[in-house]
Design a protein around this motif. Structure first.
Motif, PDB file in Angstrom:
ATOM      1  N   ILE A 195      16.115 -14.498   6.065  1.00  0.00           N
ATOM      2  CA  ILE A 195      14.792 -13.867   6.135  1.00  0.00           C
ATOM      3  C   ILE A 195      14.076 -14.366   7.383  1.00  0.00           C
ATOM      4  CG2 ILE A 195      14.519 -13.537   3.647  1.00  0.00           C
ATOM      5  CD1 ILE A 195      12.522 -16.002   3.832  1.00  0.00           C
ATOM      6  N   ALA A 196      13.161 -13.545   7.873  1.00  0.00           N
ATOM      7  CA  ALA A 196      12.301 -13.915   8.998  1.00  0.00           C
ATOM      8  C   ALA A 196      10.891 -14.104   8.484  1.00  0.00           C
ATOM      9  CB  ALA A 196      12.334 -12.831  10.067  1.00  0.00           C
ATOM     10  N   ILE A 197      10.288 -15.210   8.848  1.00  0.00           N
ATOM     11  CA  ILE A 197       8.890 -15.465   8.503  1.00  0.00           C
ATOM     12  C   ILE A 197       8.110 -15.456   9.805  1.00  0.00           C
ATOM     13  CG2 ILE A 197       7.241 -17.066   7.473  1.00  0.00           C
ATOM     14  CD1 ILE A 197       9.623 -18.164   5.828  1.00  0.00           C
ATOM     15  N   ASP A 198       7.215 -14.487   9.933  1.00  0.00           N
ATOM     16  CA  ASP A 198       6.352 -14.373  11.108  1.00  0.00           C
ATOM     17  C   ASP A 198       4.977 -14.887  10.733  1.00  0.00           C
ATOM     18  OD1 ASP A 198       8.002 -12.988  13.184  1.00  0.00           O
ATOM     19  OD2 ASP A 198       8.235 -11.568  11.533  1.00  0.00           O
ATOM     20  N   VAL A 199       4.468 -15.821  11.520  1.00  0.00           N
ATOM     21  CA  VAL A 199       3.173 -16.432  11.243  1.00  0.00           C
ATOM     22  C   VAL A 199       2.238 -16.157  12.412  1.00  0.00           C
ATOM     23  CG1 VAL A 199       1.945 -18.573  10.739  1.00  0.00           C
ATOM     24  CG2 VAL A 199       4.270 -18.234   9.883  1.00  0.00           C
ATOM     25  N   ALA A 200       1.074 -15.617  12.089  1.00  0.00           N
ATOM     26  CA  ALA A 200       0.043 -15.348  13.096  1.00  0.00           C
ATOM     27  C   ALA A 200      -1.158 -16.245  12.781  1.00  0.00           C
ATOM     28  CB  ALA A 200      -0.360 -13.877  13.055  1.00  0.00           C
ATOM     29  N   PRO A 201      -1.290 -17.392  13.470  1.00  0.00           N
ATOM     30  CA  PRO A 201      -2.431 -18.272  13.214  1.00  0.00           C
ATOM     31  C   PRO A 201      -3.757 -17.564  13.500  1.00  0.00           C
ATOM     32  CG  PRO A 201      -0.775 -19.401  14.530  1.00  0.00           C
ATOM     33  CD  PRO A 201      -0.396 -17.948  14.478  1.00  0.00           C
ATOM     34  N   VAL A 202      -4.787 -17.940  12.792  1.00  0.00           N
ATOM     35  CA  VAL A 202      -6.129 -17.399  12.995  1.00  0.00           C
ATOM     36  C   VAL A 202      -6.864 -18.364  13.921  1.00  0.00           C
ATOM     37  CG1 VAL A 202      -8.292 -16.756  11.873  1.00  0.00           C
ATOM     38  CG2 VAL A 202      -6.107 -16.307  10.729  1.00  0.00           C
ATOM     39  N   ALA A 203      -7.394 -17.846  15.012  1.00  0.00           N
ATOM     40  CA  ALA A 203      -8.056 -18.686  16.018  1.00  0.00           C
ATOM     41  C   ALA A 203      -9.160 -19.533  15.399  1.00  0.00           C
ATOM     42  CB  ALA A 203      -8.630 -17.808  17.130  1.00  0.00           C
ATOM     43  N   GLY A 204      -9.170 -20.806  15.756  1.00  0.00           N
ATOM     44  CA  GLY A 204     -10.222 -21.706  15.309  1.00  0.00           C
ATOM     45  C   GLY A 204     -10.108 -22.148  13.862  1.00  0.00           C
ATOM     46  N   ARG A 205      -8.989 -21.878  13.214  1.00  0.00           N
ATOM     47  CA  ARG A 205      -8.803 -22.246  11.805  1.00  0.00           C
ATOM     48  C   ARG A 205      -7.537 -23.044  11.638  1.00  0.00           C
ATOM     49  NH1 ARG A 205     -12.386 -19.506   8.448  1.00  0.00           N
ATOM     50  NH2 ARG A 205     -13.787 -18.499   9.894  1.00  0.00           N
ATOM     51  N   LYS A 222     -13.976 -21.758   6.027  1.00  0.00           N
ATOM     52  CA  LYS A 222     -15.215 -22.521   6.170  1.00  0.00           C
ATOM     53  C   LYS A 222     -16.117 -22.278   4.966  1.00  0.00           C
ATOM     54  CE  LYS A 222     -14.903 -22.398  11.154  1.00  0.00           C
ATOM     55  NZ  LYS A 222     -15.368 -21.819  12.396  1.00  0.00           N
ATOM     56  N   ASP A 223     -15.993 -21.077   4.402  1.00  0.00           N
ATOM     57  CA  ASP A 223     -16.771 -20.688   3.239  1.00  0.00           C
ATOM     58  C   ASP A 223     -15.919 -19.710   2.423  1.00  0.00           C
ATOM     59  OD1 ASP A 223     -18.817 -18.587   1.970  1.00  0.00           O
ATOM     60  OD2 ASP A 223     -19.813 -20.526   2.197  1.00  0.00           O
ATOM     61  N   PRO A 224     -15.925 -19.795   1.104  1.00  0.00           N
ATOM     62  CA  PRO A 224     -15.104 -18.897   0.297  1.00  0.00           C
ATOM     63  C   PRO A 224     -15.380 -17.408   0.537  1.00  0.00           C
ATOM     64  CG  PRO A 224     -15.934 -20.678  -1.066  1.00  0.00           C
ATOM     65  CD  PRO A 224     -16.608 -20.790   0.275  1.00  0.00           C
ATOM     66  N   SER A 225     -16.587 -17.070   0.951  1.00  0.00           N
ATOM     67  CA  SER A 225     -16.927 -15.660   1.164  1.00  0.00           C
ATOM     68  C   SER A 225     -16.171 -15.054   2.353  1.00  0.00           C
ATOM     69  CB  SER A 225     -18.435 -15.507   1.377  1.00  0.00           C
ATOM     70  OG  SER A 225     -18.825 -16.185   2.560  1.00  0.00           O
ATOM     71  N   GLU A 226     -15.556 -15.885   3.184  1.00  0.00           N
ATOM     72  CA  GLU A 226     -14.829 -15.401   4.363  1.00  0.00           C
ATOM     73  C   GLU A 226     -13.497 -14.732   4.033  1.00  0.00           C
ATOM     74  OE1 GLU A 226     -15.562 -18.313   7.997  1.00  0.00           O
ATOM     75  OE2 GLU A 226     -14.454 -19.225   6.336  1.00  0.00           O
ATOM     76  N   ILE A 227     -13.013 -14.901   2.840  1.00  0.00           N
ATOM     77  CA  ILE A 227     -11.665 -14.435   2.543  1.00  0.00           C
ATOM     78  C   ILE A 227     -11.501 -12.936   2.793  1.00  0.00           C
ATOM     79  CG2 ILE A 227     -12.002 -14.083   0.068  1.00  0.00           C
ATOM     80  CD1 ILE A 227      -9.052 -15.298  -0.129  1.00  0.00           C
ATOM     81  N   GLY A 228     -12.507 -12.133   2.498  1.00  0.00           N
ATOM     82  CA  GLY A 228     -12.418 -10.694   2.740  1.00  0.00           C
ATOM     83  C   GLY A 228     -12.336 -10.363   4.221  1.00  0.00           C
ATOM     84  N   ALA A 229     -13.148 -11.036   5.014  1.00  0.00           N
ATOM     85  CA  ALA A 229     -13.173 -10.773   6.454  1.00  0.00           C
ATOM     86  C   ALA A 229     -11.879 -11.228   7.137  1.00  0.00           C
ATOM     87  CB  ALA A 229     -14.376 -11.478   7.094  1.00  0.00           C
ATOM     88  N   LEU A 230     -11.179 -12.185   6.547  1.00  0.00           N
ATOM     89  CA  LEU A 230      -9.945 -12.691   7.146  1.00  0.00           C
ATOM     90  C   LEU A 230      -8.702 -11.987   6.594  1.00  0.00           C
ATOM     91  CD1 LEU A 230     -10.783 -16.492   7.208  1.00  0.00           C
ATOM     92  CD2 LEU A 230     -10.684 -14.919   9.141  1.00  0.00           C
ATOM     93  N   GLY A 231      -8.902 -10.993   5.736  1.00  0.00           N
ATOM     94  CA  GLY A 231      -7.775 -10.285   5.131  1.00  0.00           C
ATOM     95  C   GLY A 231      -6.838  -9.662   6.137  1.00  0.00           C
ATOM     96  N   ALA A 232      -7.373  -8.981   7.128  1.00  0.00           N
ATOM     97  CA  ALA A 232      -6.529  -8.326   8.137  1.00  0.00           C
ATOM     98  C   ALA A 232      -5.743  -9.359   8.943  1.00  0.00           C
ATOM     99  CB  ALA A 232      -7.379  -7.466   9.066  1.00  0.00           C
TER     100      ALA A 232
END
Length: 175
Positions: free
Chosen positions: A80-90, A151-161
């Protein structure tokens, strides 16, 4: 009294062997439970879970400030291939566990220098493209886990993409 010595020694040997076998089997049983709980999106596919809450804890003691993405994998049909795209600043990390619950690979965003990367997970003897970064394992099954610090639990929706940019897929046509 001598009559009982032989059966007593045999009984102790059987008890010790049984205890040893149980201790060896426990990690595999625990991993099978984890794979079943985390595999709701399917095997060899990345699923991006909701935040942990007391009523939803697929694994013991998940951190409430981390967003988890998981890929229960099965290498019996190939790598399997695992592709990881880090989120800037996290802070983020990829950990790969084998069927015995052993960590066979770890990389965080700092080690990746904030850049996307691909890891191929394969059994010994499975063909993999030249130049690929390969993690070899002695087991067909395991779990790849990506953690992303919020940083805050409310961010999960915005970081979905951003989370969905990481994936886990079977490798086809290795060269």
């Amino acid at each position: 009294m001598r009559r009982w010595l032989g059966p007593l020694v045999l009984g102790l040997m059987v008890a010790a062997a049984t205890g040893y076998a149980v201790i060896l089997a426990i990690p595999y049983g625990l991993m099978n439970i984890a794979i079943d709980r985390l595999g709701q999106g399917g095997v060899n596919q990345m699923s991006h879970g909701n935040l942990a809450a007391p009523e939803r804890q697929p694994v013991v003691r998940p951190s409430p400030d981390l967003a988890y993405s998981s890929c229960p994998y099965d290498l019996s049909a190939g790598p399997i291939a695992i592709d990881v795209a880090p989120v800037a600043g996290r802070y983020s990390s990829l950990s790969i566990f084998d069927a015995a619950t052993d960590v066979i690979f770890v990389r965080n965003d700092v080690e990746a220098r904030g850049k996307p990367y691909r890891i191929i997970v394969a059994r010994e003897g499975q063909a993999v493209s030249a130049g690929a970064e390969i993690v070899r394992t002695n087991h067909d099954r395991g779990i790849a886990l990506i953690r992303l610090l919020l940083k805050d639990p409310s961010e999960i929706g915005a970081l979905g993409a951003a989370r969905r940019q990481s994936s886990c897929t079977p490798v086809t046509n290795p060269k």
